[in-house]
Scaffold this motif. Structure first.
Motif, mmCIF file in Angstrom:
data_model
loop_
_atom_site.group_PDB
_atom_site.id
_atom_site.type_symbol
_atom_site.label_atom_id
_atom_site.label_comp_id
_atom_site.label_asym_id
_atom_site.label_seq_id
_atom_site.Cartn_x
_atom_site.Cartn_y
_atom_site.Cartn_z
ATOM 1 N N LEU A 118 -26.162 0.835 1.047
ATOM 2 C CA LEU A 118 -27.152 1.240 0.031
ATOM 3 C C LEU A 118 -27.576 0.081 -0.856
ATOM 4 O O LEU A 118 -28.753 -0.080 -1.154
ATOM 5 C CB LEU A 118 -26.585 2.371 -0.820
ATOM 6 C CG LEU A 118 -26.210 3.653 -0.075
ATOM 7 C CD1 LEU A 118 -25.470 4.600 -0.991
ATOM 8 C CD2 LEU A 118 -27.457 4.299 0.496
ATOM 9 N N VAL A 119 -26.611 -0.706 -1.324
ATOM 10 C CA VAL A 119 -26.885 -1.873 -2.174
ATOM 11 C C VAL A 119 -25.882 -2.980 -1.848
ATOM 12 O O VAL A 119 -24.777 -2.709 -1.377
ATOM 13 C CB VAL A 119 -26.814 -1.535 -3.681
ATOM 14 C CG1 VAL A 119 -27.950 -0.637 -4.103
ATOM 15 C CG2 VAL A 119 -25.486 -0.947 -4.073
ATOM 16 N N ARG A 120 -26.268 -4.205 -2.148
ATOM 17 C CA ARG A 120 -25.399 -5.338 -1.826
ATOM 18 C C ARG A 120 -24.235 -5.493 -2.813
ATOM 19 O O ARG A 120 -23.224 -6.087 -2.479
ATOM 20 C CB ARG A 120 -26.227 -6.628 -1.785
ATOM 21 C CG ARG A 120 -27.224 -6.649 -0.659
ATOM 22 C CD ARG A 120 -27.869 -8.000 -0.457
ATOM 23 N NE ARG A 120 -28.513 -8.586 -1.606
ATOM 24 C CZ ARG A 120 -29.779 -8.356 -1.964
ATOM 25 N NH1 ARG A 120 -30.528 -7.512 -1.253
ATOM 26 N NH2 ARG A 120 -30.298 -8.953 -3.012
ATOM 27 N N HIS A 121 -24.379 -4.991 -4.009
ATOM 28 C CA HIS A 121 -23.334 -5.141 -5.036
ATOM 29 C C HIS A 121 -23.014 -3.782 -5.666
ATOM 30 O O HIS A 121 -23.262 -3.563 -6.856
ATOM 31 C CB HIS A 121 -23.781 -6.139 -6.102
ATOM 32 C CG HIS A 121 -24.063 -7.494 -5.558
ATOM 33 N ND1 HIS A 121 -23.067 -8.391 -5.253
ATOM 34 C CD2 HIS A 121 -25.231 -8.086 -5.211
ATOM 35 C CE1 HIS A 121 -23.607 -9.492 -4.764
ATOM 36 N NE2 HIS A 121 -24.922 -9.328 -4.718
ATOM 37 N N PRO A 122 -22.445 -2.855 -4.890
ATOM 38 C CA PRO A 122 -22.226 -1.506 -5.424
ATOM 39 C C PRO A 122 -21.170 -1.422 -6.520
ATOM 40 O O PRO A 122 -21.263 -0.547 -7.385
ATOM 41 C CB PRO A 122 -21.822 -0.692 -4.195
ATOM 42 C CG PRO A 122 -21.281 -1.693 -3.242
ATOM 43 C CD PRO A 122 -22.053 -2.958 -3.484
ATOM 44 N N TYR A 175 -28.884 -9.116 6.347
ATOM 45 C CA TYR A 175 -28.388 -8.026 5.501
ATOM 46 C C TYR A 175 -29.200 -7.944 4.202
ATOM 47 O O TYR A 175 -29.603 -6.862 3.770
ATOM 48 C CB TYR A 175 -26.906 -8.253 5.209
ATOM 49 C CG TYR A 175 -26.303 -7.360 4.164
ATOM 50 C CD1 TYR A 175 -26.357 -5.969 4.272
ATOM 51 C CD2 TYR A 175 -25.654 -7.894 3.064
ATOM 52 C CE1 TYR A 175 -25.785 -5.144 3.310
ATOM 53 C CE2 TYR A 175 -25.079 -7.089 2.099
ATOM 54 C CZ TYR A 175 -25.155 -5.721 2.226
ATOM 55 O OH TYR A 175 -24.588 -4.912 1.277
ATOM 56 N N LYS A 176 -29.471 -9.098 3.608
ATOM 57 C CA LYS A 176 -30.219 -9.147 2.345
ATOM 58 C C LYS A 176 -31.627 -8.588 2.516
ATOM 59 O O LYS A 176 -32.140 -7.909 1.626
ATOM 60 C CB LYS A 176 -30.266 -10.591 1.840
ATOM 61 C CG LYS A 176 -30.848 -10.746 0.477
ATOM 62 C CD LYS A 176 -30.739 -12.190 0.012
ATOM 63 C CE LYS A 176 -31.393 -12.349 -1.349
ATOM 64 N NZ LYS A 176 -31.297 -13.719 -1.833
ATOM 65 N N SER A 177 -32.244 -8.844 3.658
ATOM 66 C CA SER A 177 -33.605 -8.354 3.882
ATOM 67 C C SER A 177 -33.653 -6.845 4.093
ATOM 68 O O SER A 177 -34.697 -6.226 3.905
ATOM 69 C CB SER A 177 -34.233 -9.066 5.084
ATOM 70 O OG SER A 177 -33.619 -8.647 6.285
ATOM 71 N N LYS A 178 -32.520 -6.236 4.456
ATOM 72 C CA LYS A 178 -32.476 -4.797 4.729
ATOM 73 C C LYS A 178 -31.913 -3.969 3.578
ATOM 74 O O LYS A 178 -31.879 -2.748 3.660
ATOM 75 C CB LYS A 178 -31.619 -4.535 5.972
ATOM 76 C CG LYS A 178 -32.216 -5.094 7.240
ATOM 77 C CD LYS A 178 -31.305 -4.824 8.413
ATOM 78 C CE LYS A 178 -31.893 -5.386 9.689
ATOM 79 N NZ LYS A 178 -31.013 -5.172 10.839
#
Length: 187
Positions: A118-122, A175-178
């Motif tokens: 859902l997010v890179r830094h949950p 991963y960052k682009s998605k």
């Protein structure tokens, strides 16, 4: 106030879970905090707690930023519980890959599933949401504390992004682009 009691219980749960799960995390290999990260840590650990001891600043603990309203307390508690639940889910999902902010661990893979889908830094996102909720029911002094921690999380996230890009030069940009950084589908 029921909101402060529930919020206090939520933050106590975070501390307990982090202490228990932190004992099983991998050894760190390298810190990426930089000079600004050390200043943030210094402020959070030393300078800010002194505010509670200085009489002229302690008055801020009796001044509330937001009105003491029942609806606002419910919103506050809801945001705090939601944020902490999301952060705990992310922490448990990481397992042994977790490390202190702005550090890297040995022999870990890039985690992109669960809350990291859902997010890179949950963890930062969840704790920041909980702090926003807590701030709605807190005094001005505690609000300053929450704002400072949220800034620390933002700084940590940007530093970790740089380190992850260097460590996973192929996988991390994909991963960052998605995925979004903090708020699913938005930011």
């Amino acid at each position: 106030m029921f909101a402060n009691t529930v919020i206090g219980i939520c933050w106590t749960a975070v501390v307990v879970i982090w202490l228990i799960t932190g004992a099983t995390s991998s050894a760190t290999t390298r810190k990426t905090a930089g000079k600004a990260g050390r200043w943030f840590r210094f402020f959070l650990a030393i300078v800010f707690p002194l505010c509670f001891l200085v009489d002229d600043l302690r008055i801020l603990s009796t001044v509330y930023v937001f009105p003491n309203d029942t609806y606002l307390q419910w919103i506050s508690v809801s945001l705090c519980i939601s944020g902490i639940s999301f952060a705990i889910w992310a922490r448990l999902h990481l397992g042994n890959s977790w490390a202190m902010p702005m550090t890297q661990t040995e022999n870990t893979e890039l985690v992109t599933s669960g809350p990291y889908h859902l997010v890179r830094h949950p963890i930062y996102a969840g704790l920041s949401l909980a702090m926003i909720g807590s701030m709605l029911a807190a005094s001005a002094l505690w609000s300053l504390w929450y704002i400072t921690w949220t800034l620390y999380f933002l700084y940590s996230a940007f530093m970790e992004e740089r380190a992850l890009k260097a460590r996973y030069p192929i996988d991390y940009p994909i991963y960052k682009s998605k995925s979004k950084m903090f708020i699913p589908f938005v930011l």
